[in-house]
Design an enzyme around this catalytic site. Structure first.
Site, PDB file in Angstrom:
ATOM      1  N   GLU A 110       0.854  -1.192   0.000  1.00 12.25           N
ATOM      2  CA  GLU A 110       0.000   0.000   0.000  1.00 12.25           C
ATOM      3  C   GLU A 110       0.884   1.234   0.000  1.00 12.25           C
ATOM      4  O   GLU A 110       2.108   1.140   0.175  1.00 12.25           O
ATOM      5  CB  GLU A 110      -0.950  -0.004   1.211  1.00 12.25           C
ATOM      6  CG  GLU A 110      -2.075  -1.011   1.034  1.00 12.25           C
ATOM      7  CD  GLU A 110      -3.016  -1.084   2.224  1.00 12.25           C
ATOM      8  OE1 GLU A 110      -2.949  -0.210   3.099  1.00 12.25           O
ATOM      9  OE2 GLU A 110      -3.811  -2.033   2.262  1.00 12.25           O
ATOM     10  N   HIS A 225      -9.188  10.039   2.688  1.00 13.40           N
ATOM     11  CA  HIS A 225      -8.771   8.937   1.810  1.00 13.40           C
ATOM     12  C   HIS A 225      -8.969   9.378   0.368  1.00 13.40           C
ATOM     13  O   HIS A 225      -9.987   9.983   0.048  1.00 13.40           O
ATOM     14  CB  HIS A 225      -9.610   7.686   2.116  1.00 13.40           C
ATOM     15  CG  HIS A 225      -8.996   6.431   1.599  1.00 13.40           C
ATOM     16  ND1 HIS A 225      -8.998   6.109   0.258  1.00 13.40           N
ATOM     17  CD2 HIS A 225      -8.347   5.418   2.227  1.00 13.40           C
ATOM     18  CE1 HIS A 225      -8.374   4.944   0.099  1.00 13.40           C
ATOM     19  NE2 HIS A 225      -7.966   4.507   1.274  1.00 13.40           N
ATOM     20  N   ARG A 269      -0.718   9.088   1.505  1.00 12.52           N
ATOM     21  CA  ARG A 269      -2.154   9.278   1.297  1.00 12.52           C
ATOM     22  C   ARG A 269      -2.554  10.741   1.192  1.00 12.52           C
ATOM     23  O   ARG A 269      -3.419  11.097   0.398  1.00 12.52           O
ATOM     24  CB  ARG A 269      -2.883   8.610   2.469  1.00 12.52           C
ATOM     25  CG  ARG A 269      -4.302   8.338   2.204  1.00 12.52           C
ATOM     26  CD  ARG A 269      -4.889   7.500   3.292  1.00 12.52           C
ATOM     27  NE  ARG A 269      -4.693   6.084   3.045  1.00 12.52           N
ATOM     28  CZ  ARG A 269      -5.108   5.126   3.870  1.00 12.52           C
ATOM     29  NH1 ARG A 269      -5.707   5.444   4.993  1.00 12.52           N
ATOM     30  NH2 ARG A 269      -4.914   3.866   3.570  1.00 12.52           N
ATOM     31  N   HIS A 330     -11.570  10.052   6.483  1.00 11.81           N
ATOM     32  CA  HIS A 330     -11.357   8.616   6.714  1.00 11.81           C
ATOM     33  C   HIS A 330     -10.858   8.296   8.113  1.00 11.81           C
ATOM     34  O   HIS A 330     -11.289   7.322   8.712  1.00 11.81           O
ATOM     35  CB  HIS A 330     -10.350   8.132   5.671  1.00 11.81           C
ATOM     36  CG  HIS A 330     -10.044   6.674   5.724  1.00 11.81           C
ATOM     37  ND1 HIS A 330     -11.007   5.708   5.518  1.00 11.81           N
ATOM     38  CD2 HIS A 330      -8.884   5.998   5.946  1.00 11.81           C
ATOM     39  CE1 HIS A 330     -10.461   4.507   5.615  1.00 11.81           C
ATOM     40  NE2 HIS A 330      -9.173   4.652   5.898  1.00 11.81           N
ATOM     41  N   ARG A 365      -1.304   9.396   8.686  1.00  7.60           N
ATOM     42  CA  ARG A 365      -1.108   7.979   9.046  1.00  7.60           C
ATOM     43  C   ARG A 365      -0.670   7.140   7.840  1.00  7.60           C
ATOM     44  O   ARG A 365      -1.222   7.270   6.747  1.00  7.60           O
ATOM     45  CB  ARG A 365      -2.419   7.412   9.597  1.00  7.60           C
ATOM     46  CG  ARG A 365      -2.364   5.942   9.924  1.00  7.60           C
ATOM     47  CD  ARG A 365      -3.657   5.490  10.551  1.00  7.60           C
ATOM     48  NE  ARG A 365      -4.772   5.648   9.653  1.00  7.60           N
ATOM     49  CZ  ARG A 365      -5.182   4.727   8.780  1.00  7.60           C
ATOM     50  NH1 ARG A 365      -4.541   3.572   8.696  1.00  7.60           N
ATOM     51  NH2 ARG A 365      -6.211   4.952   8.003  1.00  7.60           N
TER      52      ARG A 365
HETATM   53  C1  SIN Z   1      -7.568   1.214   2.697  1.00  6.10           C
HETATM   54  O1  SIN Z   1      -7.841   0.032   2.555  1.00  6.10           O
HETATM   55  O2  SIN Z   1      -7.223   1.935   1.771  1.00  6.10           O
HETATM   56  C2  SIN Z   1      -7.685   1.799   4.048  1.00  6.10           C
HETATM   57  C3  SIN Z   1      -6.772   1.148   4.964  1.00  6.10           C
HETATM   58  C4  SIN Z   1      -6.351   2.107   6.015  1.00  6.10           C
HETATM   59  O3  SIN Z   1      -7.030   3.105   6.221  1.00  6.10           O
HETATM   60  O4  SIN Z   1      -5.300   1.888   6.604  1.00  6.10           O
END
Ligand code: SIN
Length: 516
Positions: A110, A225, A269, A330, A365
Site C-alpha cells: 500500500e 482517503h 495518502r 477517513h 497515518r
Molecule cells: C484502505 O484500505 O485503503 C484503508 C486502509 C487504512 O485506512 O489503513
C-alpha cells in the site's frame, strides 16, 4: 481486581476487554450500537507489520515516520513497529485467518510502504475478520456486555475519572462507576459531509474527554482517503487496489499522479488525496477515475470480493471501465493525548485506538497502521492498568485541569446546531484545503450554534460533533503552516513545510500547549 469499564466495541475495545478479563479484572464493555458495528468492521486495507524476511521493524519505522510528515512521536512509533508482529501473532491465535498462498501468508503493498507487508483476511474483509474473531473471543470470556449504550460524559471526582454517564437502550441516562475507564470509541469521520466511516463515528470519546478536562492534541490532522467511490455513501475503495496496480486518470483519461509525485498512486495518502481533489476541481468538479481494468475481472473478484460487490451494486463494471472516485474523511490522527501506555492526562482514564492520539501517525497515518496501533496500545494500556492496580490505583496525582468541565459546548450560540449544515461547513471550510478566511467563517458559524441537551443518541452526538468541530477549527487556525494532512492554501511556503521529514518529536499543538 479492578472494575474496568471499556467504552467501544471495535478492535481496541474488544482487545482491552479480552486482555483485562484475562488479567483478572471485572470488565464491562459498552457499545453504542451492536457489538460488531464501528470502523474496524469496515477496514479493508489490512494490518501492517514487519513479519517477512526481506522486511524489518527499522523499515516499518522509517516508512511510518516518513508518511507522518516529520510529526510522529519516535518513541511511540518504535513501540508500534517492535510490538506489532507479536500482536499480529495474537490475532492469529484469536482465530483470524489471514489470507495464505502456496508459500504461506500472502502480503500486499500500500501507499508509502517500502515493502509489501500488509496482511489481509477474506481479501478485502480484514477488519470484519478481526472483529468477528474478537467478538467471539469476548463472548467466551466473562465480560458483561451492554449494547445500544452510548457514552454521554465522564464522571470526574477529585481530578480522577471514576466512571461514566451512559445513555442506555431504555433511553435513560445511568451512572456507571469503575476503577479504570478505557475509551475506545473510535473516530469522527461524520464531522465531514463525505466520509468512509459508518454513522456511529461522531467523535464521542474525544468530545467527552475534552469536557472532562483531558488533554487532546492534533485535531487539525484529519486523514482524507483519496479513493472513495463517488456514489451515495462514498464507500471506501481500498488503497490495496492501487497496490495491485490500479492507476488514477483524469476526465480525459490521462494518468496524472506521476506529474505530482514520483511515487505515483502509491505516494503518501495526503499527497494522493490532495492531487485527486485538485484535479477534480480543475475539471469542473467531475470526479477523477480509478482504472483497475489491468488487474482483470477474475483477480478483482478474487482479491476484492467485497469491493467487487459494492462497485457492481453501484451499476459499475470496474473490470471493463475506470470508476469515479473522490476523497472522503477517513481517519482522525488526533484525539485524546496519551502516553506510551494509553494513559491520558486524567488519572483513571485510558484511551486506545482511533480516539487516542498516541503520536504514531504524526500528521498523516501510514496505511494499515491503524488496526496495529489499536492492538499494540490496547495491550499496553491493560498492562498499565493492572500494574497501577497492584501498586496504588488511587495515588496518581490529579492534573490541575482535571475535573473542571470546559470545552466547546460551554460556548452557546443562539440557534440549535444543524448536523447536516455543520458537516457541509466542515467539508467546505476545514476539508482537504484550508485557509485563514475559511476557518474564520467556520469558527463564526460554529459559535452561533448551541448544543442540545443530550437526551437521546441523536442529541448526544450533535453535542459531540459541535464540540469537536469547534476544537478542530481552533486547532487548524492555530497551525498556520501546512503539514501532512493539514494543508493551508494561505501558507505560501507550503511545499517546504509538507516535504519536511525532520524526525523530531512532535511539536505540541497550541491547544495542547494551552492545556498542558
Ligand atoms: C484502505 O484500505 O485503503 C484503508 C486502509 C487504512 O485506512 O489503513
Amino acid at each position: 481486581m479492578a472494575r474496568v469499564l471499556v467504552i467501544g466495541g471495535g478492535i481496541a475495545g474488544l482487545w482491552a476487554a479480552v486482555k483485562a478479563t484475562d488479567a483478572g479484572h471485572a470488565v464491562e464493555l459498552v457499545t453504542k450500537t451492536e457489538l460488531a458495528e464501528g470502523n474496524t468492521r469496515y477496514a479493508q486495507g489490512g494490518i501492517a507489520a514487519a513479519l517477512f524476511p526481506d522486511d524489518s521493524a527499522e523499515r516499518h519505522f522509517a516508512d511510518t515516520i516518513e508518511a507522518g510528515a516529520g510529526l510522529a512521536d519516535l518513541a511511540a512509533v518504535r513501540v508500534l513497529v517492535d510490538e506489532g508482529p507479536d500482536r499480529v501473532r495474537d490475532l492469529i491465535r484469536f482465530g483470524v485467518a489471514f489470507d495464505r498462498g502456496e508459500s504461506g501468508l500472502e502480503r500486499g503493498l500500500e501507499a508509502a510502504h517500502s515493502r509489501a507487508r500488509i496482511l489481509h483476511a477474506g481479501g478485502d474483509a480484514t477488519g470484519a475478520a478481526i472483529e468477528h474473531a474478537l467478538v467471539a473471543t469476548v463472548r467466551r470470556r466473562k465480560v458483561e456486555i451492554a449494547e445500544q449504550t452510548m457514552l454521554v460524559d465522564l464522571l470526574v471526582e477529585s481530578g480522577r475519572v471514576v466512571g461514566a454517564l451512559l445513555l442506555g437502550a431504555s433511553g435513560r441516562v445511568v451512572e456507571r462507576r469503575a476503577d479504570a475507564v478505557v475509551l475506545a470509541t473510535g473516530g469522527s469521520g461524520c464531522l465531514f459531509l463525505h466520509t468512509t466511516n459508518p454513522a456511529v463515528a461522531t467523535g464521542d470519546g474525544v468530545a467527552a474527554a475534552w469536557r472532562a478536562g483531558a488533554r487532546v492534541a492534533d485535531l487539525e490532522f484529519t486523514q482524507f482517503h483519496p479513493t472513495a467511490l463517488a456514489a451515495p455513501g462514498t464507500p471506501l475503495i481500498s488503497e490495496a487496489v492501487r497496490g495491485e496496480g490500479a492507476v488514477l486518470r483524469d476526465a480525459s483519461g490521462r494518468r496524472f499522479m506521476l506529474d505530482v509525485d514520483g511515487r505515483g498512486e502509491l505516494a503518501p495518502r495526503d499527497v494522493v488525496a490532495r492531487a485527486v481533489w485538485r484535479r477534480s476541481l480543475e475539471q469542473g468538479g467531475s470526479p477523477v477515475l480509478l482504472d483497475a481494468t489491468a488487474i482483470g475481472g477474475t483477480e478483482l473478484a478474487r482479491r476484492f470480493p467485497g469491493l467487487d460487490a459494492v462497485v457492481r451494486a453501484a451499476g459499475l463494471d470496474w473490470a471493463r471501465e475506470p470508476i469515479p472516485v473522490t476523497p472522503a474523511a477517513h481517519y482522525a490522527m488526533g484525539g485524546v493525548a496519551t502516553d506510551l501506555d494509553g494513559r491520558t492526562s486524567l488519572p483513571g482514564l485510558s484511551a486506545v485506538g482511533e480516539v487516542a492520539r498516541t503520536g504514531v501517525h504524526g500528521a498523516n497515518r501510514l496505511a494499515s497502521n491503524s488496526l496495529l496501533e489499536a492492538a499494540v496500545f490496547a495491550e499496553r494500556a491493560v498492562r498499565a492498568i493492572t500494574a497501577s492496580e497492584r501498586s496504588d490505583r488511587h495515588s496518581a496525582a490529579a492534573s490541575p485541569m482535571a475535573g473542571m468541565p470546559r470545552g466547546g459546548s460551554e460556548a452557546q450560540g443562539t440557534t440549535p446546531v444543524e448536523r447536516d449544515e455543520l458537516r457541509a461547513l466542515m467539508w467546505r471550510r476545514v476539508g482537504l484545503e484550508r485557509d485563514g478566511a475559511g476557518l474564520a467563517e467556520a469558527s463564526a458559524r460554529l459559535e452561533a450554534w448551541h448544543a442540545p441537551e443530550p437526551v437521546d443518541r441523536r442529541s448526544a452526538e450533535d453535542r459531540n460533533l459541535l464540540d469537536l468541530a469547534r476544537l478542530t477549527v481552533a486547532a487548524a487556525q492555530a497551525r498556520r503552516t501546512s503539514c501532512g494532512a493539514h494543508f493551508r492554501t494561505d501558507d505560501h511556503d507550503a511545499a517546504t513545510a509538507t516535504d519536511a521529514t525532520t524526525w523530531e518529536h512532535p511539536t505540541p499543538t497550541p491547544l495542547e500547549r494551552e492545556a498542558a
